[in-house]
Design a protein around this motif. Structure first.
Motif, PDB file in Angstrom:
ATOM      1  N   VAL A   4      49.541 -69.447  12.726  1.00  0.00           N
ATOM      2  CA  VAL A   4      49.852 -70.222  11.429  1.00  0.00           C
ATOM      3  C   VAL A   4      48.642 -69.873  10.427  1.00  0.00           C
ATOM      4  CG1 VAL A   4      49.620 -72.686  10.294  1.00  0.00           C
ATOM      5  CG2 VAL A   4      51.058 -72.254  12.867  1.00  0.00           C
ATOM      6  N   LEU A   5      49.206 -69.471   9.106  1.00  0.00           N
ATOM      7  CA  LEU A   5      47.948 -69.253   8.147  1.00  0.00           C
ATOM      8  C   LEU A   5      48.053 -70.378   7.189  1.00  0.00           C
ATOM      9  CD1 LEU A   5      48.910 -65.491   7.343  1.00  0.00           C
ATOM     10  CD2 LEU A   5      47.473 -66.131   9.269  1.00  0.00           C
ATOM     11  N   ALA A   6      46.797 -70.930   6.838  1.00  0.00           N
ATOM     12  CA  ALA A   6      46.601 -72.286   6.045  1.00  0.00           C
ATOM     13  C   ALA A   6      45.720 -71.938   5.048  1.00  0.00           C
ATOM     14  CB  ALA A   6      45.978 -73.384   7.059  1.00  0.00           C
ATOM     15  N   ASP A   7      46.509 -71.905   3.918  1.00  0.00           N
ATOM     16  CA  ASP A   7      45.552 -71.823   2.480  1.00  0.00           C
ATOM     17  C   ASP A   7      45.068 -73.062   1.741  1.00  0.00           C
ATOM     18  OD1 ASP A   7      44.483 -70.433   0.276  1.00  0.00           O
ATOM     19  OD2 ASP A   7      46.341 -70.157  -0.722  1.00  0.00           O
ATOM     20  N   PHE A  51      53.475 -71.097   7.482  1.00  0.00           N
ATOM     21  CA  PHE A  51      52.454 -71.267   6.428  1.00  0.00           C
ATOM     22  C   PHE A  51      52.240 -72.501   6.183  1.00  0.00           C
ATOM     23  CE2 PHE A  51      54.098 -66.798   5.830  1.00  0.00           C
ATOM     24  CZ  PHE A  51      53.002 -66.173   5.457  1.00  0.00           C
ATOM     25  N   ILE A  52      50.830 -73.019   5.813  1.00  0.00           N
ATOM     26  CA  ILE A  52      50.635 -74.457   5.314  1.00  0.00           C
ATOM     27  C   ILE A  52      49.943 -74.048   3.944  1.00  0.00           C
ATOM     28  CG2 ILE A  52      49.467 -76.454   5.848  1.00  0.00           C
ATOM     29  CD1 ILE A  52      49.414 -75.761   8.865  1.00  0.00           C
ATOM     30  N   PHE A  53      50.255 -74.856   2.924  1.00  0.00           N
ATOM     31  CA  PHE A  53      49.880 -74.466   1.613  1.00  0.00           C
ATOM     32  C   PHE A  53      49.029 -75.805   1.135  1.00  0.00           C
ATOM     33  CE2 PHE A  53      53.305 -71.740   2.054  1.00  0.00           C
ATOM     34  CZ  PHE A  53      52.907 -70.597   1.474  1.00  0.00           C
ATOM     35  N   SER A  91      42.004 -69.977   5.004  1.00  0.00           N
ATOM     36  CA  SER A  91      41.151 -69.767   3.822  1.00  0.00           C
ATOM     37  C   SER A  91      40.614 -70.964   3.273  1.00  0.00           C
ATOM     38  CB  SER A  91      42.004 -68.827   2.767  1.00  0.00           C
ATOM     39  OG  SER A  91      42.922 -69.835   2.121  1.00  0.00           O
ATOM     40  N   THR A  92      39.363 -71.144   3.154  1.00  0.00           N
ATOM     41  CA  THR A  92      39.008 -72.427   2.714  1.00  0.00           C
ATOM     42  C   THR A  92      37.366 -72.174   2.018  1.00  0.00           C
ATOM     43  OG1 THR A  92      38.108 -74.317   3.608  1.00  0.00           O
ATOM     44  CG2 THR A  92      37.846 -72.695   4.907  1.00  0.00           C
ATOM     45  N   HIS A  93      36.933 -73.331   1.223  1.00  0.00           N
ATOM     46  CA  HIS A  93      35.513 -73.334   1.013  1.00  0.00           C
ATOM     47  C   HIS A  93      34.977 -74.797   1.382  1.00  0.00           C
ATOM     48  CE1 HIS A  93      37.629 -75.008  -2.573  1.00  0.00           C
ATOM     49  NE2 HIS A  93      36.740 -75.922  -2.445  1.00  0.00           N
ATOM     50  N   ASP A  94      35.876 -75.114   2.329  1.00  0.00           N
ATOM     51  CA  ASP A  94      35.410 -76.678   2.745  1.00  0.00           C
ATOM     52  C   ASP A  94      34.632 -76.520   4.132  1.00  0.00           C
ATOM     53  OD1 ASP A  94      35.390 -79.204   3.835  1.00  0.00           O
ATOM     54  OD2 ASP A  94      37.676 -79.727   3.393  1.00  0.00           O
ATOM     55  N   LYS A  95      33.216 -77.284   3.778  1.00  0.00           N
ATOM     56  CA  LYS A  95      32.440 -76.720   5.151  1.00  0.00           C
ATOM     57  C   LYS A  95      33.003 -77.641   6.464  1.00  0.00           C
ATOM     58  CE  LYS A  95      28.129 -75.941   2.936  1.00  0.00           C
ATOM     59  NZ  LYS A  95      26.579 -76.161   2.635  1.00  0.00           N
ATOM     60  N   ARG A  96      33.931 -78.466   6.227  1.00  0.00           N
ATOM     61  CA  ARG A  96      34.600 -79.413   7.324  1.00  0.00           C
ATOM     62  C   ARG A  96      35.429 -78.470   8.198  1.00  0.00           C
ATOM     63  NH1 ARG A  96      37.393 -84.058   4.681  1.00  0.00           N
ATOM     64  NH2 ARG A  96      38.212 -82.548   3.155  1.00  0.00           N
ATOM     65  N   VAL A  97      36.125 -77.602   7.386  1.00  0.00           N
ATOM     66  CA  VAL A  97      36.954 -76.697   8.170  1.00  0.00           C
ATOM     67  C   VAL A  97      36.063 -75.472   8.831  1.00  0.00           C
ATOM     68  CG1 VAL A  97      38.652 -74.840   7.725  1.00  0.00           C
ATOM     69  CG2 VAL A  97      38.793 -76.903   6.413  1.00  0.00           C
TER      70      VAL A  97
END
Length: 248
Positions: free
Chosen positions: A166-169, A89-91, A201-207
């Motif tokens: 790896v799950l990254a929030d 996990f990455i928070f 999980s993201t709202h970042d368009k770069r991701v």
């Protein structure tokens, strides 16, 4: 076989005297080696989905499989073992222990792996601190590190258990643009060169622009599934309204 498969997931929370539906009828698979972005506005259900996929939360309805094994009804102790050995996990808030050094934070999840000796733990920790470019900061505590360095420690901690995924929030949410780009470059490099599977999980368009799989969510449901082919998105499922923003 997918690393993670969820089928017809629903999740309802009780808030006061009301039931709030966070997920409804969500099905998704995570294949080995993908770089997947689950995107949507706040309240769309993306973090809830990530937590259920990572065995941090449990569904109200539906099935969760990790490496082909149904974990939907497992006890908290059994789920903890699945998390420890399969999922990193990455928070967005890093979640580092402030009294521990970078080395000790990365080593921490290995302490429950009793089959590893102290020299084996030390070798693993040093390897992953070097991998994320922090070998010379091993003895620094989090308050002695920048935000980007702390997130790199979190990346090393997620990898040190040899996690399958790896799950990254929202991993870039608390970072400035330049630092966020460097973290994304690091994770994309780990994905392409080491085969590490990432789900964000993201709202970042770069991701989203770095991803090779895109899951769009709204109101607890998946509205679009996209695959990147030859630099362009091909949507294999798309229930967005015509007026929805089509941009990635």
């Amino acid at each position: 076989m997918p690393i993670i498969r969820v089928d017809d997931l629903s999740k309802t929370y009780r808030l006061g005297d009301q039931d709030v539906t966070a997920l409804e009828g969500v099905s998704l698979t995570v294949e080995e080696g993908v770089f997947m972005a689950i995107a949507g506005p706040s309240g769309s259900g993306k973090s809830t989905l990530l937590n259920i996929m990572g065995c941090i939360d449990t569904p109200s309805k539906g099935r969760v499989e990790i490496e082909g094994k149904d974990v939907s009804g497992q006890s908290p102790d059994d789920l903890a073992d699945v998390r420890a050995r399969t999922i990193g996990f990455i928070f967005q808030t890093f979640n580092l222990l402030p009294v521990l050094s970078a080395f000790e934070n990365v080593e921490y999840p290995l302490l429950q792996m009793r089959e590893l000796s102290a020299p084996e733990r030390r070798e693993r920790v040093n390897h992953y601190l070097s991998k994320v470019g922090l070998a010379k900061y091993a003895h620094h505590r989090p308050n002695q590190l920048s935000g980007g360095q702390r997130q790199r420690v979190a990346v090393a901690r997620a990898l040190v258990t040899h996690s399958r995924v790896v799950l990254a929030d929202e991993p870039t949410a608390n970072l400035d643009r330049r630092t966020g780009e460097s973290i994304l470059n690091l994770m994309r490099d780990l994905n392409q060169n080491d085969g590490t599977t990432f789900v964000f999980s993201t709202h970042d368009k770069r991701v989203m622009n770095r991803a090779d799989r895109l899951v769009r969510m709204e109101d607890g449901q998946i509205t679009a599934l996209g695959l990147r082919r030859d630099g362009a998105w091909k949507f294999v499922q798309d229930r967005r309204k015509p007026e929805d923003d089509p941009e990635i």
